[in-house]
Design an enzyme around this catalytic site. Sequence first.
Site, PDB file in Angstrom:
ATOM      1  N   HIS A 201       0.795  -1.232   0.000  1.00 12.01           N
ATOM      2  CA  HIS A 201       0.000   0.000   0.000  1.00 12.01           C
ATOM      3  C   HIS A 201       0.827   1.282   0.000  1.00 12.01           C
ATOM      4  CE1 HIS A 201       0.950  -0.007   4.293  1.00 12.01           C
ATOM      5  NE2 HIS A 201       0.703   1.292   4.246  1.00 12.01           N
TER       6      HIS A 201
HETATM    7  C1  UD1 Z   1      -1.631   5.837   5.489  1.00 11.01           C
HETATM    8  C2  UD1 Z   1      -0.257   6.317   5.987  1.00 11.01           C
HETATM    9  C3  UD1 Z   1       0.722   5.155   5.971  1.00 11.01           C
HETATM   10  C4  UD1 Z   1       0.155   3.945   6.693  1.00 11.01           C
HETATM   11  C5  UD1 Z   1      -1.194   3.604   6.102  1.00 11.01           C
HETATM   12  C6  UD1 Z   1      -1.846   2.399   6.739  1.00 11.01           C
HETATM   13  C7  UD1 Z   1       0.318   8.650   5.409  1.00 11.01           C
HETATM   14  C8  UD1 Z   1       1.154   9.505   4.538  1.00 11.01           C
HETATM   15  N1  UD1 Z   1       0.290   7.340   5.098  1.00 11.01           N
HETATM   16  O1  UD1 Z   1      -1.473   5.456   4.138  1.00 11.01           O
HETATM   17  O2  UD1 Z   1       1.918   5.552   6.594  1.00 11.01           O
HETATM   18  O3  UD1 Z   1       1.043   2.868   6.547  1.00 11.01           O
HETATM   19  O4  UD1 Z   1      -2.061   4.733   6.261  1.00 11.01           O
HETATM   20  O5  UD1 Z   1      -2.965   2.001   5.986  1.00 11.01           O
HETATM   21  O6  UD1 Z   1      -0.289   9.134   6.346  1.00 11.01           O
HETATM   22  N2  UD1 Z   1      -8.909   5.166   1.548  1.00 11.01           N
HETATM   23  C9  UD1 Z   1     -10.132   4.522   1.619  1.00 11.01           C
HETATM   24  N3  UD1 Z   1     -10.719   4.368   2.843  1.00 11.01           N
HETATM   25  C10 UD1 Z   1     -10.151   4.825   3.999  1.00 11.01           C
HETATM   26  C11 UD1 Z   1      -8.911   5.486   3.912  1.00 11.01           C
HETATM   27  C12 UD1 Z   1      -8.307   5.637   2.697  1.00 11.01           C
HETATM   28  O7  UD1 Z   1     -10.669   4.089   0.615  1.00 11.01           O
HETATM   29  O8  UD1 Z   1     -10.735   4.639   5.083  1.00 11.01           O
HETATM   30  C13 UD1 Z   1      -8.251   5.310   0.239  1.00 11.01           C
HETATM   31  C14 UD1 Z   1      -8.496   6.670  -0.386  1.00 11.01           C
HETATM   32  O9  UD1 Z   1      -8.556   6.490  -1.776  1.00 11.01           O
HETATM   33  C15 UD1 Z   1      -7.228   7.413  -0.046  1.00 11.01           C
HETATM   34  C16 UD1 Z   1      -6.187   6.302  -0.100  1.00 11.01           C
HETATM   35  O10 UD1 Z   1      -6.854   5.159   0.404  1.00 11.01           O
HETATM   36  O11 UD1 Z   1      -6.926   8.458  -0.939  1.00 11.01           O
HETATM   37  C17 UD1 Z   1      -4.973   6.599   0.716  1.00 11.01           C
HETATM   38  O12 UD1 Z   1      -5.328   6.879   2.069  1.00 11.01           O
HETATM   39  P1  UD1 Z   1      -4.327   7.749   3.005  1.00 11.01           P
HETATM   40  O13 UD1 Z   1      -4.876   7.829   4.359  1.00 11.01           O
HETATM   41  O14 UD1 Z   1      -3.976   9.015   2.308  1.00 11.01           O
HETATM   42  O15 UD1 Z   1      -3.007   6.918   2.991  1.00 11.01           O
HETATM   43  P2  UD1 Z   1      -2.726   5.357   3.187  1.00 11.01           P
HETATM   44  O16 UD1 Z   1      -2.236   4.833   1.894  1.00 11.01           O
HETATM   45  O17 UD1 Z   1      -3.843   4.655   3.857  1.00 11.01           O
END
Ligand code: UD1
Length: 357
Positions: A201
Site C-alpha cells: 500500500h
Molecule cells: C496511510 C499512511 C501510511 C500507513 C497507512 C496504513 C500517510 C502519509 N500514510 O497510508 O503511513 O502505513 O495509512 O494504511 O499518512 N482510503 C479509503 N478508505 C479509507 C482510507 C483511505 O478508501 O478509510 C483510500 C483513499 O482512496 C485514499 C487512499 O486510500 O486516498 C490513501 O489513504 P491515506 O490515508 O492518504 O493513505 P494510506 O495509503 O492509507
Amino acid sequence: MVAGARPQFVKLAPVFKALNASGHFLIKIVHTGQHYDHLLSGIFFSELNIPDPDYNLGVGSASQAVQIAEILLKLSPIIQAENPDLLIVFGDTNSTAAAALCAAIHKIPVTHIEAGLREFDKNIPEEINKLVTDSVSTLYFCPTNTGVQNLLKAGITEHVYHTGDVGMDLLFNLGQEFEASKDLLDRMGISAGNYIFATCHRAANTDNIENLTEILRAFAAAPRPVVFPVHPRTYKVMVQYNLLDAIPQCKLILTDPFGFTDTQILIKNAAMVLTDSGGVIKEAYFHQVPSIIIDKQTEWLEILEEGWSVIAGPSFENISRYLHNFEIPEHHGMSLGDGKASEKIAQLIYEYLQSGQ
Ligand code: UD1
C-alpha cells in the site's frame, strides 16, 4: 491522544490501556478521520477495546498537504478548549505530523511514540512526517536503539528513551488468541505453513504503475498460494489500470483488508510474508516468519541485521529470487521489545508531568 490511520490504532490500544491502568491520567482520544472505512478503522476500535473517540475531525481522504492543513484547522480549537498537559502521537502518518505540529504551536508538549526512525528519503511522505514530528516533540519514545541513535545524530538528546515497540506489547498480550484458526484458513482454501501472506500500500508502489505491476507479477508467480488483502488505495489503482487482467491469478487470493486478530493468524501461519508495511514487517518478525520487503528501504534495521527480513524492492526478479531462496535464521533476538513498552511509557510520562518541566 491523536490517531487517524490503521497502524496508529494498533499502537494507541496498548498505550491507552497502560495509561488508564496507572490511574494517573484523564485521557481524551481524537480520531482525525484520515481512515474512515470500517475495515481500516472501526474494526480496530472494537477488536482492541479502544473507547469511542471523544472527537472525530472527519478529515477523510485528500493529498498530504490538504490532510495536514485540515487536521491543523480542526484540531486547533479542540486543543485550545481542552488545554491538555500533554499530547501523544504515534508513528509517521499525516495525522501524526499534523497533530504534533498543532500541539507544538499551542505550546503543548508532544510525546512521540515510535520516535527516531528514519528512511532517509524525503520523497517518502512518511519521512516528512517523521522529521516534522521529531523536530517539534518534547518526549521521545524509541522502539529501537537505531531510533535513539538517529535522534542523537540529529542533536536531539533530551527526554529520549529506548522503551521497545508498543506494537509488541499487543502481540505479547494477545499471543494465545493467534493459534491457527482452522476456520479462517479453511475459508481461504489454504493450510498452515503452505501459503504466503502479502500486503502492498505504500505510495512508492501504488502510485507507480511499473512498480505495482512488477509486484503483482511476482505475487502471481510465487511458489505457493498468496493471500493478498488489498488496501483500498491499491485496489483503486489495480482497477483503474486493469492490472489484474495482465497477470495470471490462479494462485492469488484477493480479499478485503482483515482486522487485527485475523491478520495475526494469517501472518503467524504463513510460510513467508511479502510486504511494504512497517507494521507487518514487525509482526512477521514477532511470529518468527521471514519477510521479503517489496519497498526500497526500511526503518527496521534490527530485523534486517538478524536476517528475518530482506529488501527486494519493487522488482519481480528480486522478489522471485528471495521467494525461492531465503535462508531462515537460526537466531531470533526478540529485539523489538519485551512487551512492556507501554507500561514504561506511562511511567515516564507520569514522571515528566510530576517534574513540572
Ligand atoms: C496511510 C499512511 C501510511 C500507513 C497507512 C496504513 C500517510 C502519509 N500514510 O497510508 O503511513 O502505513 O495509512 O494504511 O499518512 N482510503 C479509503 N478508505 C479509507 C482510507 C483511505 O478508501 O478509510 C483510500 C483513499 O482512496 C485514499 C487512499 O486510500 O486516498 C490513501 O489513504 P491515506 O490515508 O492518504 O493513505 P494510506 O495509503 O492509507
